[in-house]
Each structure stands twice: as C-alpha cells, then as structure tokens.
Design a protein around this motif. Structure first.
Motif, PDB file in Angstrom:
ATOM      1  N   PRO A   8     -38.748  24.342 -33.010  1.00 40.34           N
ATOM      2  CA  PRO A   8     -38.354  23.714 -34.454  1.00 40.34           C
ATOM      3  C   PRO A   8     -39.293  24.122 -35.923  1.00 40.34           C
ATOM      4  O   PRO A   8     -40.414  23.542 -35.119  1.00 40.34           O
ATOM      5  CB  PRO A   8     -38.267  22.505 -33.669  1.00 40.34           C
ATOM      6  N   ILE A   9     -39.077  23.693 -36.666  1.00 36.47           N
ATOM      7  CA  ILE A   9     -40.133  23.510 -38.251  1.00 36.47           C
ATOM      8  C   ILE A   9     -40.652  22.831 -38.530  1.00 36.47           C
ATOM      9  O   ILE A   9     -40.152  21.317 -38.184  1.00 36.47           O
ATOM     10  CB  ILE A   9     -39.099  24.225 -39.173  1.00 36.47           C
ATOM     11  N   THR A  10     -42.035  22.725 -38.064  1.00 33.27           N
ATOM     12  CA  THR A  10     -42.952  21.097 -38.615  1.00 33.27           C
ATOM     13  C   THR A  10     -42.879  21.185 -40.142  1.00 33.27           C
ATOM     14  O   THR A  10     -42.834  21.745 -40.805  1.00 33.27           O
ATOM     15  CB  THR A  10     -43.903  21.568 -37.902  1.00 33.27           C
ATOM     16  N   VAL A  11     -42.589  19.598 -40.445  1.00 25.86           N
ATOM     17  CA  VAL A  11     -42.395  18.966 -41.525  1.00 25.86           C
ATOM     18  C   VAL A  11     -42.881  18.095 -42.059  1.00 25.86           C
ATOM     19  O   VAL A  11     -43.366  17.560 -41.258  1.00 25.86           O
ATOM     20  CB  VAL A  11     -41.027  18.971 -42.462  1.00 25.86           C
ATOM     21  N   ALA A  12     -44.382  18.253 -43.351  1.00 30.86           N
ATOM     22  CA  ALA A  12     -44.909  16.896 -43.443  1.00 30.86           C
ATOM     23  C   ALA A  12     -43.877  15.745 -44.784  1.00 30.86           C
ATOM     24  O   ALA A  12     -43.532  16.717 -45.255  1.00 30.86           O
ATOM     25  CB  ALA A  12     -46.336  16.964 -44.276  1.00 30.86           C
ATOM     26  N   MET A  13     -44.236  15.146 -44.336  1.00 33.33           N
ATOM     27  CA  MET A  13     -43.680  14.034 -45.792  1.00 33.33           C
ATOM     28  C   MET A  13     -45.106  13.422 -46.741  1.00 33.33           C
ATOM     29  O   MET A  13     -44.930  12.650 -46.233  1.00 33.33           O
ATOM     30  CB  MET A  13     -42.685  12.871 -45.542  1.00 33.33           C
ATOM     31  N   LEU A  14     -44.389  13.975 -48.199  1.00 35.49           N
ATOM     32  CA  LEU A  14     -45.594  13.668 -48.757  1.00 35.49           C
ATOM     33  C   LEU A  14     -45.082  12.655 -49.787  1.00 35.49           C
ATOM     34  O   LEU A  14     -44.389  12.454 -50.596  1.00 35.49           O
ATOM     35  CB  LEU A  14     -46.280  14.647 -50.020  1.00 35.49           C
ATOM     36  N   GLY A  15     -44.850  11.487 -50.071  1.00 39.02           N
ATOM     37  CA  GLY A  15     -44.227  10.293 -50.855  1.00 39.02           C
ATOM     38  C   GLY A  15     -43.346   9.366 -49.456  1.00 39.02           C
ATOM     39  O   GLY A  15     -41.996  10.219 -49.133  1.00 39.02           O
ATOM     40  N   ALA A  16     -43.772   8.452 -48.854  1.00 38.87           N
ATOM     41  CA  ALA A  16     -42.491   7.617 -47.636  1.00 38.87           C
ATOM     42  C   ALA A  16     -41.339   6.358 -48.492  1.00 38.87           C
ATOM     43  O   ALA A  16     -41.390   5.512 -47.891  1.00 38.87           O
ATOM     44  CB  ALA A  16     -43.077   7.228 -46.616  1.00 38.87           C
ATOM     45  N   GLY A  17     -41.483   6.574 -50.057  1.00 39.98           N
ATOM     46  CA  GLY A  17     -40.736   5.267 -50.545  1.00 39.98           C
ATOM     47  C   GLY A  17     -39.405   6.145 -50.062  1.00 39.98           C
ATOM     48  O   GLY A  17     -38.130   6.030 -49.647  1.00 39.98           O
ATOM     49  N   GLY A  18     -38.585   5.279 -51.417  1.00 39.96           N
ATOM     50  CA  GLY A  18     -36.971   5.752 -51.236  1.00 39.96           C
ATOM     51  C   GLY A  18     -36.439   6.832 -50.783  1.00 39.96           C
ATOM     52  O   GLY A  18     -35.764   7.151 -49.981  1.00 39.96           O
ATOM     53  N   ARG A  19     -36.695   8.024 -51.825  1.00 39.27           N
ATOM     54  CA  ARG A  19     -36.326   8.832 -51.666  1.00 39.27           C
ATOM     55  C   ARG A  19     -37.416  10.203 -50.130  1.00 39.27           C
ATOM     56  O   ARG A  19     -36.452  10.543 -49.435  1.00 39.27           O
ATOM     57  CB  ARG A  19     -36.515  10.122 -53.127  1.00 39.27           C
ATOM     58  N   GLY A  20     -38.457   9.826 -50.167  1.00 36.79           N
ATOM     59  CA  GLY A  20     -38.916  10.072 -48.831  1.00 36.79           C
ATOM     60  C   GLY A  20     -38.318   9.527 -47.535  1.00 36.79           C
ATOM     61  O   GLY A  20     -37.645  10.288 -46.137  1.00 36.79           O
ATOM     62  N   ALA A  21     -38.050   8.389 -47.917  1.00 34.73           N
ATOM     63  CA  ALA A  21     -37.267   7.463 -46.198  1.00 34.73           C
ATOM     64  C   ALA A  21     -36.248   8.169 -45.948  1.00 34.73           C
ATOM     65  O   ALA A  21     -35.358   8.687 -44.711  1.00 34.73           O
ATOM     66  CB  ALA A  21     -37.228   5.914 -46.570  1.00 34.73           C
ATOM     67  N   VAL A  22     -35.141   8.356 -46.851  1.00 36.49           N
ATOM     68  CA  VAL A  22     -33.398   9.208 -47.047  1.00 36.49           C
ATOM     69  C   VAL A  22     -33.954  10.869 -46.732  1.00 36.49           C
ATOM     70  O   VAL A  22     -33.520  10.992 -45.429  1.00 36.49           O
ATOM     71  CB  VAL A  22     -33.042   9.189 -48.120  1.00 36.49           C
ATOM     72  N   PHE A  23     -34.520  11.484 -47.156  1.00 40.09           N
ATOM     73  CA  PHE A  23     -35.281  12.785 -47.019  1.00 40.09           C
ATOM     74  C   PHE A  23     -35.426  12.455 -45.184  1.00 40.09           C
ATOM     75  O   PHE A  23     -35.181  13.185 -44.201  1.00 40.09           O
ATOM     76  CB  PHE A  23     -36.160  13.197 -47.865  1.00 40.09           C
ATOM     77  N   GLY A  24     -36.296  11.792 -44.734  1.00 40.00           N
ATOM     78  CA  GLY A  24     -36.737  11.750 -43.187  1.00 40.00           C
ATOM     79  C   GLY A  24     -35.523  11.221 -42.258  1.00 40.00           C
ATOM     80  O   GLY A  24     -35.721  11.973 -41.647  1.00 40.00           O
ATOM     81  N   ASP A  25     -34.807  10.091 -42.610  1.00 42.75           N
ATOM     82  CA  ASP A  25     -33.760  10.083 -41.889  1.00 42.75           C
ATOM     83  C   ASP A  25     -32.973  11.589 -41.310  1.00 42.75           C
ATOM     84  O   ASP A  25     -32.315  12.173 -40.489  1.00 42.75           O
ATOM     85  CB  ASP A  25     -32.648   8.958 -41.960  1.00 42.75           C
ATOM     86  N   ILE A  26     -32.242  11.865 -42.953  1.00 40.99           N
ATOM     87  CA  ILE A  26     -32.017  13.740 -42.731  1.00 40.99           C
ATOM     88  C   ILE A  26     -32.375  14.662 -42.092  1.00 40.99           C
ATOM     89  O   ILE A  26     -32.085  15.574 -40.749  1.00 40.99           O
ATOM     90  CB  ILE A  26     -31.632  14.060 -43.709  1.00 40.99           C
ATOM     91  N   LEU A  27     -33.885  14.547 -41.657  1.00 38.83           N
ATOM     92  CA  LEU A  27     -34.631  15.407 -40.702  1.00 38.83           C
ATOM     93  C   LEU A  27     -34.899  15.264 -39.444  1.00 38.83           C
ATOM     94  O   LEU A  27     -34.560  15.601 -38.959  1.00 38.83           O
ATOM     95  CB  LEU A  27     -36.251  15.458 -41.405  1.00 38.83           C
ATOM     96  N   GLN A  28     -34.481  13.810 -39.181  1.00 39.29           N
ATOM     97  CA  GLN A  28     -34.572  13.150 -38.087  1.00 39.29           C
ATOM     98  C   GLN A  28     -33.244  13.521 -37.403  1.00 39.29           C
ATOM     99  O   GLN A  28     -33.220  13.555 -36.249  1.00 39.29           O
ATOM    100  CB  GLN A  28     -35.195  11.743 -38.104  1.00 39.29           C
ATOM    101  N   GLY A  29     -32.345  13.531 -38.022  1.00 41.89           N
ATOM    102  CA  GLY A  29     -31.106  14.094 -37.310  1.00 41.89           C
ATOM    103  C   GLY A  29     -30.580  15.071 -37.981  1.00 41.89           C
ATOM    104  O   GLY A  29     -29.733  15.827 -37.426  1.00 41.89           O
ATOM    105  N   LEU A  30     -31.566  16.635 -37.923  1.00 43.74           N
ATOM    106  CA  LEU A  30     -31.202  18.130 -37.466  1.00 43.74           C
ATOM    107  C   LEU A  30     -32.644  18.040 -36.340  1.00 43.74           C
ATOM    108  O   LEU A  30     -33.637  19.393 -36.745  1.00 43.74           O
ATOM    109  CB  LEU A  30     -32.047  18.754 -38.849  1.00 43.74           C
ATOM    110  N   SER A  31     -33.076  16.974 -35.361  1.00 48.42           N
ATOM    111  CA  SER A  31     -34.238  17.680 -34.533  1.00 48.42           C
ATOM    112  C   SER A  31     -33.486  18.858 -33.988  1.00 48.42           C
ATOM    113  O   SER A  31     -34.920  19.303 -33.272  1.00 48.42           O
ATOM    114  CB  SER A  31     -34.251  16.605 -33.803  1.00 48.42           C
ATOM    115  N   HIS A  32     -32.233  19.665 -33.853  1.00 46.73           N
ATOM    116  CA  HIS A  32     -32.606  20.796 -33.601  1.00 46.73           C
ATOM    117  C   HIS A  32     -33.313  21.966 -34.643  1.00 46.73           C
ATOM    118  O   HIS A  32     -33.240  22.916 -33.311  1.00 46.73           O
ATOM    119  CB  HIS A  32     -30.691  21.032 -33.131  1.00 46.73           C
ATOM    120  N   LEU A  33     -33.205  21.738 -35.955  1.00 51.65           N
ATOM    121  CA  LEU A  33     -33.871  22.154 -36.601  1.00 51.65           C
ATOM    122  C   LEU A  33     -35.301  22.122 -36.864  1.00 51.65           C
ATOM    123  O   LEU A  33     -36.605  22.805 -37.234  1.00 51.65           O
ATOM    124  CB  LEU A  33     -33.498  22.200 -37.892  1.00 51.65           C
ATOM    125  N   THR A  34     -35.665  20.978 -37.142  1.00 49.79           N
ATOM    126  CA  THR A  34     -36.882  20.128 -37.377  1.00 49.79           C
ATOM    127  C   THR A  34     -37.439  19.116 -36.627  1.00 49.79           C
ATOM    128  O   THR A  34     -36.718  18.438 -36.036  1.00 49.79           O
ATOM    129  CB  THR A  34     -36.277  20.557 -39.384  1.00 49.79           C
TER     130      THR A  34
END
Length: 418
Positions: A8-34
């Motif tokens: 899986p592609i490993t990803v770091a999140m820089l900024g965990a506010g509103g948009r960072g949390a949204v992107f984090g949730d999406i990435l968590q739902g794509l565990s087959h990829l990342t």
C-alpha cells in the motif's frame, strides 16, 4: 470487492484540521490502496485525535511540517492540508525530498509561490495533484463529456454561479479562517479557484483577458443591529431572531457535522458554548475583522472569441453551483443534481438526472484522491487531471481577475506570464 494491494502507498498528512480530517477519512476507506503513517499538526487536540484514529506510532507524530521534513523519508506521499498561506513551504520541501504530493486548493496565496511549486514538481518528477474536486465530481464530469461530444455545437458562452450561502459566508469568510487576507487568501482564490478552474477546463483554450468587480458590502460594523454586542453570547437583543446567531448555528443539531464541528475539538453543547464565548465563531458577523468580498463578478475572454462570466455571492439560502452553457446548436443548464440539454434543430429538451454520491464536494474529493493514488501505483501521471502545471494555468486566471478588481481595469493574461 476491494482487494489488498501488496505494498500500500504510505501517506503523511500535513494539517489535521477540517480538510485534513476529511482527507484522512477518505484515505482510511481506501485501505486496499493506501495507509496513513504520519501526521504533522500544531494543535494538540486535533493532532492527537488524528493519531489515535489512524493508529500512528509516537515517532511519526509531529507538531510542525518542518519536524516531519527533517526526518529520513518516512513514506511514499504527502497530503498537504495546512492553511493556504502555509502551502508553499511544505510543498516545495516535500517535492525536493522526492515525495508524491496531494495539495489542497489553492496551490498557494501568491502567483510567485504557485510558480515555485510548479517548478519544484518539474525538477522532482513526482506525481502531484491539486484538489480541484469539481473536475472529479460526477455531474461536472458529465457536463464536460456532453460539451466535448458536441451536443450543443460549438461553445460560445458560459455563465457560472457559485451560491456560497449566507451561513457558509458567515462561518468561513467572516468569522472563520478565510475572512481576512492577512491570514488567508483573497476570496476568489480561497473559495472560487474551483470555479475558474472548471470554466477554463470546459473551454480548454487560453484565456486572453479578465475583468472583475466586487466588494465587501454587508458584513461591516455600520450594518450591525443597534445594541448588538461583540458576541452572540453577550446577551444580544436580536440573537433569537438573527439568521447569523452563533448560538443557533453551533450548539443545536448535529454537533459533529461540518461546519459545526470546527468550533471545538469536543462536541458537546457545553464545549461549543464555551468556545463561542472566547473563540472566533462566537463573534457578531458585523463586528469581525473580515475584509474579503461578499460578492464578486468575473468576465473572461478566451481564444476563439469564447466568453464566460462567473458570479460568487454570499446572499443565497442554499449552496452549490449553477451553470448555463450556450453553443451554436443548443444550450445546457446544470444545477449539480440534473442537466438539461436543449437543441435548436429538433427543439428537443432532454433531462439527465444524476444520482448523488456521498462525500465532500459530491464525491469529488474522494475521486480526486483515488485518481492520485492510482497515478502513483501505476506510475502514470496522466491519471491526474490537475497537476501543478495545469493548476498554475488556471490559478493565473484567478490572480488576473483579482488584479482587475483591485486596479479597476481589464487585465491581459500576458501581463502575468512567468
């Protein structure tokens, strides 16, 4: 059925506010990829919540992106969801370290910084996507397909409306992070670079000139109700009936949904009320330090004598975009839920009803992230529709339009050529 990717592609999140949390949730739902493997966020509560959600080890949790970038290369890719004015530093640094990059819009708050990011991507050769989510939204994609197929003949004019909504304007662009250009981008860049990017995407020809008008008209001290205090929580006499009551907006209904959840990290009525008494979201909308426009009009002239207009306004009850496109053989109307195509030769009227997709920007955020991840997995940059060069092209139109508004003249795009 989703299958597990071997690596899986490993990803770091820089900024965990509103948009960072949204992107984090999406990435968590794509565990087959990342897999999310690191975070940098200055606010303790948000950083700790993100780290818990993603099960991050302590040595991959940082207070600042600079701490992250000092480490040996920790992952394959980085998502940047910091505040707008903090994009260029981590973007260039991450590209120089060889990270693939997903960058929240806007690219940066100055044209020079946007150019610096594009230059850094050219040097790095990594895969970068700017989150212009309208291009990935199912309905907006369908409009593009219909125009490219010639359903209304040759494109002549476009008219696009962004209904920011009175409540969204008050939250984000009066009380919130994007209300003042000293701490964020100007309104057309912060909110509407989506829209000018999409118009340029539909036309797909160079923009020659831009003209723009707009101002901050309503959310000013002289329009405050008589006797209103600095905060809604200070016994305001009009608060019970005010459409901008912070008490009604942030302590009632679903406290964990956006935008209510941005007020405080703990989502109880008591915690939200406490935040309103001292924080920015409790302020009277007529007594803030905001200076961004609450309405703006842009006119664009493209090669081939194609013209486009764009209107952004705070003064609507609902949100969303409306688009009208006029061609030599017909016209098209779009309101995010349905498309109507009218053709001249047969006098037909066709309605296309679009099923809704879950997620931010009508599923556009998720589609944009998936496209970026697939581009990395397949080593195919063409799967990304908004790389740094393309986003720079359309951001330049935004900067030209704002230059026009400020200088009260038509601006040629050639004036901004780098």
């Amino acid at each position: 059925m989703q299958t597990e990717t071997r690596n899986p592609i490993t990803v770091a999140m820089l900024g965990a506010g509103g948009r960072g949390a949204v992107f984090g949730d999406i990435l968590q739902g794509l565990s087959h990829l990342t897999r999310v493997t690191a975070v940098a966020e200055p606010r303790d509560a948000y950083r700790e919540a993100f780290a818990r959600q993603h099960g991050l080890a302590a040595n991959t949790v940082f207070r600042d992106w600079r701490e992250f970038i000092k480490q040996p290369k920790l992952c394959d890719a980085v998502v940047i969801a910091t505040m707008d004015q903090e994009h260029v530093g981590p973007a260039v640094a991450c590209l120089e370290r060889g990270y693939h990059l997903f960058l929240e819009k806007p690219m940066a708050t100055t044209l020079a910084d946007c150019q610096a990011i594009a230059a850094a991507q050219r040097r790095a050769g990594t895969i970068l996507a700017v989150c212009h989510s309208l291009r990935y939204h199912k309905g907006f994609r369908k409009v593009k397909e219909l125009l490219d197929a010639g359903r209304i003949g040759q494109l002549v004019t476009i008219d696009q409306l962004e209904q920011v909504g009175f409540w969204h304007q008050a939250h984000s662009f009066v009380r919130g992070n994007w209300g003042n250009t000293d701490r964020a981008a100007f309104m057309l860049l912060a909110k509407s670079c989506h829209d000018l990017d999409y118009i340029a995407h539909l036309v797909n020809r160079p923009c020659r000139r831009a003209a723009s008008f707009g101002s901050l008209t309503y959310f000013k001290a002289e329009n405050a109700p008589p006797g209103s205090p600095a905060r809604c929580t200070d016994g305001c006499p009009v608060e019970p009936t005010c459409p901008y009551s912070a008490i009604k907006a942030y302590t009632q209904g679903n406290l964990e949904g956006w935008p209510t959840n941005t007020v405080a990290p703990v989502h109880t009525r008591e915690a939200h009320l406490a935040a309103l008494r001292t924080g920015p979201y409790g302020r009277c909308v007529w007594r803030c330090d905001n200076n961004v426009v609450d309405h703006q009009v842009v006119t664009l002239d493209f090669e081939g004598d194609i013209t486009a207009t764009f209107t952004m306004t705070a003064f609507t009850q609902g949100g969303g975009r409306r688009i009208r496109v006029h061609g030599t053989a017909g016209e098209l109307e779009f309101n995010e839920n349905e498309i109507i195509v009218k053709t001249f030769g047969d006098n037909n009227r066709e309605k296309i009803v679009l099923g809704e997709e879950p997620g931010g920007h009508g599923g556009g955020d998720s589609r944009a992230l998936r496209a970026w991840l697939e581009a990395i997995r397949q080593n195919d940059p063409t799967l990304v529709w908004t790389d740094a060069a393309e986003s720079l092209r359309t951001h330049t139109i935004v900067f030209a339009a704002e230059k026009s508004r400020l200088e009260k003249r038509t601006v040629a795009l050639s004036e901004l050529a780098g």
